[in-house]
Design a protein around this motif. Structure first.
Motif, PDB file in Angstrom:
ATOM      1  N   VAL A   1      57.230  95.153  66.067  1.00 33.40           N
ATOM      2  CA  VAL A   1      57.385  93.808  66.612  1.00 33.40           C
ATOM      3  C   VAL A   1      58.381  93.057  65.746  1.00 33.40           C
ATOM      4  N   LEU A   2      59.416  92.533  66.372  1.00 35.97           N
ATOM      5  CA  LEU A   2      60.473  91.803  65.666  1.00 35.97           C
ATOM      6  C   LEU A   2      60.364  90.325  66.018  1.00 35.97           C
ATOM      7  N   LEU A   3      60.057  89.488  65.033  1.00 38.18           N
ATOM      8  CA  LEU A   3      59.953  88.049  65.252  1.00 38.18           C
ATOM      9  C   LEU A   3      61.349  87.454  65.105  1.00 38.18           C
ATOM     10  N   VAL A   4      61.984  87.183  66.231  1.00 36.48           N
ATOM     11  CA  VAL A   4      63.417  86.885  66.259  1.00 36.48           C
ATOM     12  C   VAL A   4      63.689  85.385  66.174  1.00 36.48           C
ATOM     13  N   SER A   5      64.642  85.030  65.320  1.00 34.78           N
ATOM     14  CA  SER A   5      65.097  83.651  65.149  1.00 34.78           C
ATOM     15  C   SER A   5      66.520  83.705  64.617  1.00 34.78           C
ATOM     16  N   ALA A   6      67.123  82.555  64.411  1.00 30.88           N
ATOM     17  CA  ALA A   6      68.469  82.526  63.837  1.00 30.88           C
ATOM     18  C   ALA A   6      68.460  83.122  62.429  1.00 30.88           C
ATOM     19  N   ASP A   7      67.410  82.868  61.653  1.00 31.00           N
ATOM     20  CA  ASP A   7      67.327  83.428  60.302  1.00 31.00           C
ATOM     21  C   ASP A   7      67.120  84.936  60.333  1.00 31.00           C
ATOM     22  N   PHE A   8      66.373  85.404  61.316  1.00 33.19           N
ATOM     23  CA  PHE A   8      66.200  86.852  61.517  1.00 33.19           C
ATOM     24  C   PHE A   8      67.565  87.496  61.775  1.00 33.19           C
ATOM     25  N   ILE A   9      68.347  86.883  62.662  1.00 32.51           N
ATOM     26  CA  ILE A   9      69.668  87.410  63.005  1.00 32.51           C
ATOM     27  C   ILE A   9      70.596  87.373  61.791  1.00 32.51           C
ATOM     28  N   ALA A  10      70.448  86.358  60.943  1.00 27.59           N
ATOM     29  CA  ALA A  10      71.348  86.181  59.797  1.00 27.59           C
ATOM     30  C   ALA A  10      71.041  87.132  58.636  1.00 27.59           C
ATOM     31  N   SER A  11      69.866  87.743  58.654  1.00 27.06           N
ATOM     32  CA  SER A  11      69.464  88.618  57.544  1.00 27.06           C
ATOM     33  C   SER A  11      70.156  89.977  57.620  1.00 27.06           C
ATOM     34  N   ASP A  12      70.958  90.293  56.615  1.00 25.80           N
ATOM     35  CA  ASP A  12      71.639  91.596  56.583  1.00 25.80           C
ATOM     36  C   ASP A  12      70.633  92.737  56.462  1.00 25.80           C
ATOM     37  N   TYR A  13      69.622  92.565  55.620  1.00 25.43           N
ATOM     38  CA  TYR A  13      68.654  93.652  55.421  1.00 25.43           C
ATOM     39  C   TYR A  13      67.884  93.932  56.713  1.00 25.43           C
ATOM     40  N   ILE A  14      67.429  92.886  57.362  1.00 30.43           N
ATOM     41  CA  ILE A  14      66.683  93.085  58.601  1.00 30.43           C
ATOM     42  C   ILE A  14      67.519  93.836  59.623  1.00 30.43           C
ATOM     43  N   ASN A  15      68.777  93.448  59.789  1.00 33.09           N
ATOM     44  CA  ASN A  15      69.608  94.064  60.826  1.00 33.09           C
ATOM     45  C   ASN A  15      70.136  95.432  60.420  1.00 33.09           C
ATOM     46  N   ASP A  16      70.545  95.582  59.151  1.00 28.75           N
ATOM     47  CA  ASP A  16      71.143  96.842  58.714  1.00 28.75           C
ATOM     48  C   ASP A  16      70.112  97.930  58.476  1.00 28.75           C
ATOM     49  N   VAL A  17      68.891  97.539  58.148  1.00 26.25           N
ATOM     50  CA  VAL A  17      67.854  98.532  57.832  1.00 26.25           C
ATOM     51  C   VAL A  17      66.771  98.566  58.907  1.00 26.25           C
ATOM     52  N   ILE A  18      66.068  97.464  59.072  1.00 29.35           N
ATOM     53  CA  ILE A  18      64.901  97.481  59.958  1.00 29.35           C
ATOM     54  C   ILE A  18      65.296  97.631  61.423  1.00 29.35           C
ATOM     55  N   VAL A  19      66.204  96.792  61.902  1.00 27.07           N
ATOM     56  CA  VAL A  19      66.607  96.883  63.306  1.00 27.07           C
ATOM     57  C   VAL A  19      67.319  98.212  63.581  1.00 27.07           C
ATOM     58  N   HIS A  20      68.246  98.578  62.696  1.00 25.39           N
ATOM     59  CA  HIS A  20      68.979  99.841  62.883  1.00 25.39           C
ATOM     60  C   HIS A  20      68.026 101.034  62.923  1.00 25.39           C
ATOM     61  N   ASN A  21      67.124 101.130  61.938  1.00 28.78           N
ATOM     62  CA  ASN A  21      66.198 102.261  61.896  1.00 28.78           C
ATOM     63  C   ASN A  21      65.236 102.252  63.081  1.00 28.78           C
ATOM     64  N   SER A  22      64.828 101.062  63.501  1.00 21.47           N
ATOM     65  CA  SER A  22      63.925 100.961  64.650  1.00 21.47           C
ATOM     66  C   SER A  22      64.583 101.500  65.918  1.00 21.47           C
ATOM     67  N   ILE A  23      65.835 101.128  66.132  1.00 24.81           N
ATOM     68  CA  ILE A  23      66.536 101.598  67.321  1.00 24.81           C
ATOM     69  C   ILE A  23      66.712 103.111  67.277  1.00 24.81           C
TER      70      ILE A  23
END
Length: 259
Positions: A62-84
């Motif tokens: 479950v990804l709790l999405v917000s502008a800060d979520f989108i702005a986080s490099d770690y969340i996008n480069d690691v968590i979102v990437h690995n999840s996909i």
């Protein structure tokens, strides 16, 4: 079987994470769910390794999405990437939950059905408890479908079909797939639609996520059909018609896989 749920959020959205955790209590108490956030990381632990390990072991992300979520490099480069990547392999279900207004449609995860309804941010709801209740209701349906077999997640253990052909155990990949497709066809002929979907999911080896999503969707449709038929909500005649439609869709996926 307890389903493992991984929650990712930006630090600024910690309160939303805590609210979500509170509303998940009924599923935890029933033994249906075991949810994890970075709050569970013990002092002195390697937080990066712990997050990656927990993500790898999860069934739902479950990804709790917000502008800060989108702005986080770690969340996008690691968590979102690995999840996909895990989703493409059929290992997890991804559920975005929009907690604050943001440019969600520009994200790679925008192809996944977002919650609450109409992707209305939870912060915009007059009654946020109502919004969370709706999110929990949908999460409960996914958890139930996983537990009852309506959604079948692929094992995270190495599979010979995933190995290069020049490595031990990695040969004859094409032959394995061809035999698998033949088995799917045989199951359909014999009226074993659930077995056919299970085998099709297994042989959709590291293909594009669209194919995998289609198999998951058909599995969910079959699960709902069987439940409605068992409960007498639909007639036997309607059930036969809907099952035939699912079978036709499975055949189309087979042709897509072969091409």
């Amino acid at each position: 079987m307890s389903v493992k749920l991984f929650v990712s959020y930006a630090e600024k959205d910690r309160q939303f994470s805590e609210d979500f955790n509170t509303h998940l209590a009924v599923l935890r108490r029933a033994g249906q769910l075991d949810n994890w956030t970075n709050n569970h990381i013990m002092p002195g632990a390697n937080w990066d390794d712990e997050i990656k390990q927990q993500l790898q072991e999860s069934d739902i992300v479950v990804l709790l999405v917000s502008a800060d979520f989108i702005a986080s490099d770690y969340i996008n480069d690691v968590i979102v990437h690995n999840s996909i990547e895990q989703h493409k392999k059929g290992e997890i279900i991804i559920i975005p939950v929009i907690v604050r207004p943001c440019d969600f449609q520009s994200l790679p995860i925008s192809k996944f059905q977002a919650l609450p309804r109409n992707a209305k941010p939870i912060s915009r709801w007059e009654d946020q408890d109502e919004a969370w209740a709706e999110v929990i209701d949908q999460v409960r349906k996914v958890v139930g479908a996983i537990q009852e077999g309506g959604i079948q997640l692929r094992s995270k253990q190495p599979d010979p079909r995933d190995l290069p052909e020049d490595l031990p155990g990695g040969g004859a990949v094409r032959g394995i797939r061809e035999r698998g497709v033949a088995q799917v066809r045989e199951d359909l002929i014999q009226g074993r639609t659930r077995n056919a979907l299970r085998k099709l999911l297994e042989i959709a080896e590291r293909t594009d996520s669209d194919l995998h999503n289609s198999v998951i969707l058909l599995s969910s449709r079959l699960h709902s059909l069987e439940r409605n038929e068992r409960d007498g909500i639909i007639s036997n005649q309607d059930a036969v018609i809907r099952r035939n439609r699912i079978n036709s869709s499975v055949l189309s996926l087979i042709e897509e896989l072969e091409n």
